[in-house]
Structures are given as structure tokens and as C-alpha cells.
Write a protein that holds these residues in place. Sequence first.
Motif, PDB file in Angstrom:
ATOM      1  N   ASN A 123       2.444   3.720   6.852  1.00 35.77           N
ATOM      2  CA  ASN A 123       4.235   4.532   7.505  1.00 35.77           C
ATOM      3  C   ASN A 123       4.785   3.096   7.976  1.00 35.77           C
ATOM      4  O   ASN A 123       6.509   3.195   8.661  1.00 35.77           O
ATOM      5  CB  ASN A 123       3.583   4.717   8.847  1.00 35.77           C
ATOM      6  N   LEU A 124       4.767   2.260   7.325  1.00 35.14           N
ATOM      7  CA  LEU A 124       5.218   0.871   7.342  1.00 35.14           C
ATOM      8  C   LEU A 124       6.911   1.259   7.225  1.00 35.14           C
ATOM      9  O   LEU A 124       6.912   1.607   5.967  1.00 35.14           O
ATOM     10  CB  LEU A 124       5.227  -0.696   7.542  1.00 35.14           C
ATOM     11  N   ARG A 125       8.292   0.685   7.597  1.00 35.52           N
ATOM     12  CA  ARG A 125       9.503   1.036   7.361  1.00 35.52           C
ATOM     13  C   ARG A 125      10.184  -0.357   6.921  1.00 35.52           C
ATOM     14  O   ARG A 125      10.038  -1.495   7.802  1.00 35.52           O
ATOM     15  CB  ARG A 125      10.292   1.515   8.143  1.00 35.52           C
ATOM     16  N   ALA A 126       9.788  -0.859   5.916  1.00 33.02           N
ATOM     17  CA  ALA A 126      10.456  -2.134   5.185  1.00 33.02           C
ATOM     18  C   ALA A 126      11.947  -2.819   5.429  1.00 33.02           C
ATOM     19  O   ALA A 126      12.401  -1.815   5.782  1.00 33.02           O
ATOM     20  CB  ALA A 126       9.670  -2.254   3.475  1.00 33.02           C
ATOM     21  N   LYS A 127      11.623  -4.088   5.155  1.00 27.66           N
ATOM     22  CA  LYS A 127      13.216  -4.809   5.416  1.00 27.66           C
ATOM     23  C   LYS A 127      14.567  -4.422   4.697  1.00 27.66           C
ATOM     24  O   LYS A 127      15.204  -4.452   5.259  1.00 27.66           O
ATOM     25  CB  LYS A 127      12.652  -6.155   5.002  1.00 27.66           C
ATOM     26  N   ILE A 128      13.626  -3.468   3.532  1.00 30.25           N
ATOM     27  CA  ILE A 128      14.698  -2.957   2.754  1.00 30.25           C
ATOM     28  C   ILE A 128      14.798  -1.909   2.877  1.00 30.25           C
ATOM     29  O   ILE A 128      16.354  -0.754   2.346  1.00 30.25           O
ATOM     30  CB  ILE A 128      13.824  -3.276   1.232  1.00 30.25           C
ATOM     31  N   GLY A 129      14.371  -0.903   4.009  1.00 31.13           N
ATOM     32  CA  GLY A 129      14.688   0.427   4.681  1.00 31.13           C
ATOM     33  C   GLY A 129      13.208   0.891   4.551  1.00 31.13           C
ATOM     34  O   GLY A 129      13.360   1.858   5.205  1.00 31.13           O
ATOM     35  N   GLY A 130      13.002   1.355   3.265  1.00 30.14           N
ATOM     36  CA  GLY A 130      12.519   2.273   2.691  1.00 30.14           C
ATOM     37  C   GLY A 130      10.895   2.292   3.331  1.00 30.14           C
ATOM     38  O   GLY A 130      10.480   1.191   3.799  1.00 30.14           O
ATOM     39  N   THR A 131      10.129   3.942   3.274  1.00 33.12           N
ATOM     40  CA  THR A 131       8.806   3.625   3.408  1.00 33.12           C
ATOM     41  C   THR A 131       7.985   4.130   2.121  1.00 33.12           C
ATOM     42  O   THR A 131       8.581   4.624   1.262  1.00 33.12           O
ATOM     43  CB  THR A 131       8.418   4.931   4.849  1.00 33.12           C
ATOM     44  N   LEU A 132       6.984   3.928   2.234  1.00 39.93           N
ATOM     45  CA  LEU A 132       6.390   4.762   1.019  1.00 39.93           C
ATOM     46  C   LEU A 132       6.765   6.097   0.260  1.00 39.93           C
ATOM     47  O   LEU A 132       6.730   6.557  -0.612  1.00 39.93           O
ATOM     48  CB  LEU A 132       4.730   4.341   0.936  1.00 39.93           C
ATOM     49  N   LEU A 133       6.814   7.127   1.261  1.00 47.50           N
ATOM     50  CA  LEU A 133       6.766   8.274   1.245  1.00 47.50           C
ATOM     51  C   LEU A 133       7.987   8.703   1.027  1.00 47.50           C
ATOM     52  O   LEU A 133       8.638   9.140  -0.431  1.00 47.50           O
ATOM     53  CB  LEU A 133       6.643   9.053   2.610  1.00 47.50           C
ATOM     54  N   VAL A 134       9.013   7.925   1.199  1.00 47.36           N
ATOM     55  CA  VAL A 134      10.408   7.632   1.291  1.00 47.36           C
ATOM     56  C   VAL A 134      11.059   7.620  -0.412  1.00 47.36           C
ATOM     57  O   VAL A 134      11.494   7.737  -1.074  1.00 47.36           O
ATOM     58  CB  VAL A 134      11.716   7.585   2.263  1.00 47.36           C
ATOM     59  N   GLU A 135      10.215   6.096  -0.578  1.00 47.66           N
ATOM     60  CA  GLU A 135      10.544   6.072  -2.053  1.00 47.66           C
ATOM     61  C   GLU A 135      10.172   6.252  -2.777  1.00 47.66           C
ATOM     62  O   GLU A 135      10.845   6.913  -4.180  1.00 47.66           O
ATOM     63  CB  GLU A 135       9.777   4.446  -2.556  1.00 47.66           C
ATOM     64  N   VAL A 136       8.821   7.161  -3.337  1.00 45.05           N
ATOM     65  CA  VAL A 136       8.642   8.558  -3.986  1.00 45.05           C
ATOM     66  C   VAL A 136       9.402   9.374  -4.237  1.00 45.05           C
ATOM     67  O   VAL A 136       9.763   9.939  -5.264  1.00 45.05           O
ATOM     68  CB  VAL A 136       7.243   9.173  -3.475  1.00 45.05           C
TER      69      VAL A 136
END
Length: 285
Positions: A123-136
Motif C-alpha cells: 500500500n506504499l505510495r511511491a515518490k513518483i506518486g503511484g501505487t501498485l494497484l493504481v499502476e496496474v
Amino acid sequence: LDRPTGTASFMTRNISVLSKAIHNQVENDRNTLWEIILSEYKPVNTANSIRNSKEETTNRRESIRLRRRSVKEEVIYSHKTLCDRTELAIFQLSEMVNDKKNPLTLAKLRSTLYTMGPVLRVNLRAKIGGTLLVEVLRSRYVSNHGVILRCVKEIIEKHGADPNVPAAEGRPGQMGTALTPLVIAAGRGMPAVVSYLIDAGASIHEKGTTRFPLYSKPTKTVSGTYTPLEFAKALRDAEMLYGADERELRGLNECIRLLTEKASASDGKLITTPDPKRRRVIISS
């Protein structure tokens, strides 16, 4: 004491404390003291000096590496490593979902999660703004929505992703506004994914700020802050404005139906769909 600095250290730390007279002489006649030390100093072999210096540095580095960490240090180190590996996984996934020649598949997702994991802060929100679920869900070159649904199930069911954790939509290097997975799924017209996210606990009331290109006219986009239902309707209205037919709107219409039924059930009353001609849609080129 083969170096002047060593001799001076010995004088000031060891000899000067023997008596007050010696201490005063060391403190008050420092220039004279240095002259005496330097005049008696005999340089040692340079090669041996360099070798001894390297050996001392190596031993010091080894002692730091071999020093046992405290419990607190171990926790901090483990947490940082976990975050770094999750950041790498999100970055690899973001590169993959934008690759037209080699689009996302379930096997590639599993490979990335296993290589970077197997345990990640899902559930981490990366520095680039995305999450694993959202990127998918952003996988633009995956036309088969069944692939995206399987990937979403993989992240939620096997890795424990929260469907309500938003990404941060913004410019590169800047943290933007929230963008929830359900807003993306609704905007892309993926009713099976929308239905699954709702069943998994995704909120239909959380708003997201985003910008989507139109299917019927890719040079135009719809942008703004919407709930999933509002965003699906805004996109549908804009697509109709540029001549999209019923077949092209099938996915969006089904998402609107699902979200409307869910909203009706949660509010305990029927929600009517407003006239599309009265809706204000922000369309930009």
C-alpha cells in the motif's frame, strides 16, 4: 609517536596533566613546543606509512560493518529496505504498463512482485506518486480487461492491497492530488473491475483528480475532480459530444449502472441520472 601529531597529542593529553607547571608551559608556549617536536621528528618510510594508513582504514571499515546493530537500528534498516524494494517494484510496473510492445500480463506482474519481494509494502505510495494497484489499472496498452482484473485480484487477494489507498496525480517531481483506483476503473469503462473493487471495499464516494483522453478523440481530454460515478458520466458525455456510438460507450454505461445501483443501495433511495445536456464537462485539448 613516529608522527608529530602523535607526539603533540601525547604531550597535551598525557604529559601536561602531570603538574600545573608543565600544563602552563604546554598551553602558553605552543609555538615553541611545535618547533621542538618538528625539529626532532624523523620521517618514516612513506610506503610503510601509506600501507599502515590503508590497513587502519580497512580495519575501521570492517569493524563498522561487523558491529552488531541494536534492535532499533535493525528495525529502521529493515523498514528502509522494504520501502526501497517497493519503490523499485512500482517503478518497474510503471515502465511496464506504458510499454506498447510488451504490455502487462499476470505472469509479468507476479515476476516483478516476486523479484522485488516477496514481501513488499503493497500500500506504499511511491515518490513518483503511484501505487501498485493504481499502476496496474493504468495499463493503457492492455485491451483485454480480464488481464487487468486478474492482476487486480492478485494484488488485493494475495498481497493484501487496500482498494481505497490513492495515488498522487501530479507533475513529475511534485506530489499531486489523490486519485483512487475506483475512479480509474470507472473512467476506463471496466465494469468487471469496478464491480470487483466495490465488493473488495472500495468507496464510491471518494473523489479523485485526474485527466483522461477521449476514446473517440484522443487529442481531447476530460479533467477535474470527481467521484467514480461523476467521472464515468463526464467521460460518457464528452464521448457522446464527439460522436461515440453505443457500442463504444457500452463499458462506461455499465460502470454508470453499477455505481448508480451501489449509490442507491447505500443511500437508501433511488438516484436519477441527470440530463447529459445539463452537465458541465471540462474538456481540454
